[in-house]
Design a protein around this motif. Structure first.
Motif, PDB file in Angstrom:
ATOM      1  N   SER A  40      11.890  -3.442  -5.613  1.00  0.00           N
ATOM      2  CA  SER A  40      11.362  -2.755  -4.430  1.00  0.00           C
ATOM      3  C   SER A  40      12.192  -2.957  -3.177  1.00  0.00           C
ATOM      4  O   SER A  40      11.766  -2.575  -2.086  1.00  0.00           O
ATOM      5  CB  SER A  40       9.926  -3.224  -4.164  1.00  0.00           C
ATOM      6  OG  SER A  40       9.871  -4.610  -3.970  1.00  0.00           O
ATOM      7  N   ASP A  43      12.713   0.227  -1.153  1.00  0.00           N
ATOM      8  CA  ASP A  43      11.514   0.651  -0.443  1.00  0.00           C
ATOM      9  C   ASP A  43      11.230  -0.269   0.750  1.00  0.00           C
ATOM     10  O   ASP A  43      10.762   0.174   1.801  1.00  0.00           O
ATOM     11  CB  ASP A  43      10.323   0.640  -1.402  1.00  0.00           C
ATOM     12  CG  ASP A  43       9.180   1.524  -0.917  1.00  0.00           C
ATOM     13  OD1 ASP A  43       9.409   2.737  -0.763  1.00  0.00           O
ATOM     14  OD2 ASP A  43       8.077   0.998  -0.693  1.00  0.00           O
ATOM     15  N   THR A 166       5.654   0.325  -7.253  1.00  0.00           N
ATOM     16  CA  THR A 166       6.361   0.727  -6.028  1.00  0.00           C
ATOM     17  C   THR A 166       6.304   2.239  -5.845  1.00  0.00           C
ATOM     18  O   THR A 166       6.080   2.737  -4.731  1.00  0.00           O
ATOM     19  CB  THR A 166       7.831   0.257  -6.083  1.00  0.00           C
ATOM     20  OG1 THR A 166       7.866  -1.161  -6.245  1.00  0.00           O
ATOM     21  CG2 THR A 166       8.574   0.633  -4.809  1.00  0.00           C
ATOM     22  N   TRP A 171       6.074  -0.854  -1.765  1.00  0.00           N
ATOM     23  CA  TRP A 171       6.427  -2.229  -2.111  1.00  0.00           C
ATOM     24  C   TRP A 171       5.288  -3.213  -1.888  1.00  0.00           C
ATOM     25  O   TRP A 171       5.208  -4.240  -2.567  1.00  0.00           O
ATOM     26  CB  TRP A 171       7.651  -2.678  -1.325  1.00  0.00           C
ATOM     27  CG  TRP A 171       7.479  -2.729   0.173  1.00  0.00           C
ATOM     28  CD1 TRP A 171       7.638  -1.698   1.040  1.00  0.00           C
ATOM     29  CD2 TRP A 171       7.111  -3.871   0.959  1.00  0.00           C
ATOM     30  NE1 TRP A 171       7.411  -2.110   2.329  1.00  0.00           N
ATOM     31  CE2 TRP A 171       7.089  -3.452   2.306  1.00  0.00           C
ATOM     32  CE3 TRP A 171       6.817  -5.191   0.671  1.00  0.00           C
ATOM     33  CZ2 TRP A 171       6.771  -4.312   3.354  1.00  0.00           C
ATOM     34  CZ3 TRP A 171       6.508  -6.059   1.713  1.00  0.00           C
ATOM     35  CH2 TRP A 171       6.488  -5.622   3.028  1.00  0.00           C
TER      36      TRP A 171
END
Length: 476
Positions: A40, A43, A166, A171
């Motif tokens: 993640s 993100d 995600t 996240w």
């Protein structure tokens, strides 16, 4: 040694059947905390803004405090009690995950990751010590086999699960899922307290000086490895950090030899069989861990795979880890010596990775089978090696033993990944360009180190087997 789970008095301890599920849930969460952050990161950068330093510490901060804390947690648990130590570690891990969930900037997120890593150190060291003390004989073997399979499950499917989380909710959902798992483990802890009440504690003082020196040494050495992989192995920052880290380790060793209640007993390290088990762990770090870290990069650079397809192809390596620990447990229960299985494990790891590298220039189809061999090799020792190491030492030193085994595991992984990564960048490439010939060369070359470590482990096993035993001592 007994072969059942009866405690003094012959009665089955209340809550004993819940000890394994609670620890399994906690262990499942630890690899997720690493892979979840890695998956993640993009993100996170979109939400908090791009920051190479912030992103690096979000990923590496957890690993750093995890590596520093395992030995400290294990030795502390032998003194203050394993239930109390594990509960404190789970709450610390959970607090770090909760703060990560709501973090609005990198300083908060990175601090939370450091806190979570410090708590996670208790899960592996104290959790495995608790399993070793409440289970015996075949029950212990089966418990550690299941633990190895669950760790393999998290390793194999954790990145996919975290990627889906995600994509579904961002996240923060990854940390929310981790928090739910930890809350579930914490909810089960009061139910298993009586099952651990029989444990024997060490009536000694906590080695504060040793703990501080060990944490400082580990931080400097791992930090130096990270700098060396980025700035070069002859750079001044790497050399200074490494020298300072080794100096602190020297002071740590000197302190441990003098204090009455050391964090790590020198007598423990002089045990040939226990040391041989830690070397088995190092072999897996120099083979399986390196493959997990860099095969996806090779797939993307040499064959143009997407990250998703690379992760899927990596399952040839990781899926066997789900089954092999259970097979190892059944073999041991059926009378196969554990040492023989561990030798098979190291042989499969070394041979499988060498063949994987040698066949890389021929194409991916040729790599699938030897990758599976590497996965089987790792799975055969996952869980088994921890149980064998802890069974060697007195019950009241199980935490110390588990802490040291996991320290060797994390330290050798850091060294292996850093050195292999530096060679990978020089001879293979990156996700945009990869050389199959370069990958073959460094894979075969670096596996020689694992083979040498494995040979040392086998020699120590043999020395322990041939050494005369006192009349009262039995082999675990």
């Amino acid at each position: 040694m007994t072969t059942d789970d009866s405690r003094p008095g012959g009665a089955r301890s209340p809550g004993l059947g819940l000890v394994l599920p609670v620890i399994v849930v906690a262990v499942f969460t630890v690899p997720l905390s690493v892979s979840g952050t890695a998956v993640s990161l993009g993100d996170i950068a979109d939400d908090l803004g791009p920051s190479s330093l912030g992103e690096q510490w979000a990923l590496n901060g957890f690993t750093l405090t995890f590596a520093c804390s395992t030995l400290v947690w294990g030795s502390l648990a032998d003194i203050v009690g394993r239930w109390r130590s594990l509960m404190t570690g789970l709450l610390t891990f959970g607090a770090g995950s909760a703060v990560s969930l709501v973090a609005g900037n990198y300083p908060v997120l990175d601090s939370a990751r450091l806190l979570a890593g410090a708590g996670a150190g208790a899960v592996f060291s104290v959790g495995t010590a608790m399993l070793s003390s409440v289970h015996t004989g075949e029950h212990r073997t089966r418990a550690f086999a299941l633990l190895g399979s669950v760790a393999g499950l998290s390793l194999a499917f954790g990145p996919i699960l975290c990627g889906l989380l995600t994509e579904a909710g961002g996240w923060r959902l990854v940390y929310g899922f981790q928090l739910c798992c930890l809350a579930l483990a914490c909810a089960g802890m009061p139910l298993i307290r009586r099952a651990t009440a029989h444990e024997r504690r060490r009536a000694v003082r906590i080695d504060t000086a040793g703990g501080l020196l060990f944490c400082a040494a580990t931080t400097l050495l791992l930090g130096g490895m990270a700098l060396g992989s980025q700035t070069g192995w002859t750079s001044l920052p790497f050399l200074l950090c490494t020298a300072a880290g080794l100096g602190c380790y020297g002071l740590f060793a000197r302190t441990e030899a003098r204090v009455p209640s050391p964090l790590l007993s020198p007598r423990t390290l002089r045990d040939a069989r226990f040391t041989s088990m830690t070397l088995v762990v190092a072999v897996s770090s120099f083979t399986f861990t390196n493959a997990v870290a860099y095969l996806p990069v090779f797939f993307q650079g040499a064959h143009g795979f997407s990250p998703g397809v690379s992760g899927a192809f990596l399952m040839f390596l990781t899926v066997p880890v789900l089954v092999a620990p259970l097979i190892a447990g059944r073999l041991v229960a059926g009378g196969t010596p554990a040492d023989r299985i561990l030798v098979w494990s190291m042989a499969l790891l070394v041979v499988g990775l060498v063949v994987t590298g040698a066949l890389a220039p021929l194409g991916l189809a040729w790599m699938a089978a030897p990758m599976a061999v590497v996965g089987v090799g790792f799975g055969l020792q996952a869980g088994l090696v921890d149980g064998e190491a802890l069974a060697r030492l007195p019950e009241n030193e199980a935490g110390m033993a588990a802490g040291w085994v996991n320290t060797v595991r994390l330290g050798s992984e850091a060294v292996g990944v850093s050195l292999f990564g530096s060679l990978f960048a020089s001879f293979v490439g990156d996700t945009t360009h990869g050389s199959p010939q370069g990958f073959a060369a460094i894979t075969i070359g670096s596996t020689v180190l694992a083979a040498l470590v494995g040979a040392a482990s086998i020699a120590l096993m043999r020395r322990d087997r041939l050494a005369p035993k006192p009349p009262h001592e039995t082999t675990p």
